[in-house]
Design a protein around this motif. Structure first.
Motif, mmCIF file in Angstrom:
data_model
loop_
_atom_site.group_PDB
_atom_site.id
_atom_site.type_symbol
_atom_site.label_atom_id
_atom_site.label_comp_id
_atom_site.label_asym_id
_atom_site.label_seq_id
_atom_site.Cartn_x
_atom_site.Cartn_y
_atom_site.Cartn_z
ATOM 1 N N TYR A 143 0.941 -1.260 -0.065
ATOM 2 C CA TYR A 143 0.021 0.089 0.144
ATOM 3 C C TYR A 143 0.753 1.262 0.227
ATOM 4 N N ASN A 144 0.498 2.170 -1.031
ATOM 5 C CA ASN A 144 1.560 3.103 -1.161
ATOM 6 C C ASN A 144 3.153 2.868 -1.152
ATOM 7 N N LYS A 145 3.391 1.666 -1.795
ATOM 8 C CA LYS A 145 4.773 1.203 -1.939
ATOM 9 C C LYS A 145 5.404 0.923 -0.458
ATOM 10 N N LEU A 146 4.549 0.678 0.201
ATOM 11 C CA LEU A 146 5.128 0.463 1.613
ATOM 12 C C LEU A 146 4.289 -1.276 1.926
ATOM 13 N N GLN A 147 5.321 -2.111 2.369
ATOM 14 C CA GLN A 147 4.947 -3.625 2.740
ATOM 15 C C GLN A 147 4.059 -3.376 3.915
ATOM 16 N N LYS A 148 2.715 -4.037 4.050
ATOM 17 C CA LYS A 148 1.934 -4.215 4.998
ATOM 18 C C LYS A 148 1.447 -5.716 5.171
ATOM 19 N N ARG A 149 1.077 -5.678 6.457
ATOM 20 C CA ARG A 149 0.418 -7.287 6.598
ATOM 21 C C ARG A 149 -0.762 -7.175 7.283
ATOM 22 N N THR A 150 -1.877 -8.134 6.738
ATOM 23 C CA THR A 150 -3.108 -8.151 7.328
ATOM 24 C C THR A 150 -2.823 -9.047 8.628
ATOM 25 N N ASP A 151 -3.765 -8.920 9.713
ATOM 26 C CA ASP A 151 -3.528 -9.894 10.644
ATOM 27 C C ASP A 151 -4.143 -11.125 10.211
ATOM 28 N N LEU A 152 -5.647 -11.241 9.992
ATOM 29 C CA LEU A 152 -6.267 -12.554 9.624
ATOM 30 C C LEU A 152 -7.229 -12.119 8.526
ATOM 31 N N VAL A 153 -7.055 -12.978 7.520
ATOM 32 C CA VAL A 153 -8.127 -13.044 6.365
ATOM 33 C C VAL A 153 -8.785 -14.264 6.177
#
Length: 157
Positions: free
Chosen positions: A75-85
């Motif tokens: 997101y916006n060139k930043l690596q992010k992580r979701t908690d649970l999907v």
């Protein structure tokens, strides 16, 4: 450390209690993650996430195989992580759960973060939780917005 495990005071959450497996991991307290089948460092956020995993599987009858932890996204060139999907049986995102530590207040900022993540994932349901309070949202096609709902989503079909 083993004696310390018996004296650990973990906060009670507004979710059904469960008996987690705890052990020392690199000199820190670890909690067993039943999905990844390994011990993770026990942070306040991890405490909330492990309660949610237990709740989804053992109380709401969500299939264990459809739950994924910490899925990466950019997101916006930043690596992010979701908690649970949680995925549905067709492989589409069904539910995104964003977990916060119990001390973190659920506010507009936490809601915006979860909604931004969901722009990439496109899950029908979104839950934002700190383990004490839970905000459940359902995507409304008509308005193109999330609407708050009073119950947790049923397991995916």
């Amino acid at each position: 450390m083993d004696q310390d495990l018996n004296r650990v005071q973990l906060p009670n959450l507004n979710l059904p209690p469960f008996e987690p497996k705890l052990q020392e991991v690199d000199g820190k307290l670890g909690i067993f993650d039943s999905l990844r089948k390994k011990y993770l460092i026990l942070t306040p956020e991890e405490w909330v996430r492990q309660h949610w995993i237990n709740f989804l599987i053992h109380h709401l009858d969500y299939p264990k195989g459809l739950i994924v932890l910490e899925r990466g996204l950019v997101y916006n060139k930043l690596q992010k992580r979701t908690d649970l999907v949680v995925w549905d049986k067709e492989g589409k995102p069904y539910l995104l759960i964003e977990c916060k530590a119990p001390k973190i207040k659920l506010n507009q900022k936490t809601m915006q973060q979860a909604c931004l993540y969901n722009q990439k994932i496109n899950a029908k349901y979104l839950i934002i939780t700190n383990g004490l309070n839970h905000l459940c949202l359902s995507w409304d096609e008509g308005s193109g917005k999330f609407q708050q709902i009073k119950t947790f989503p049923e397991p995916p079909k």
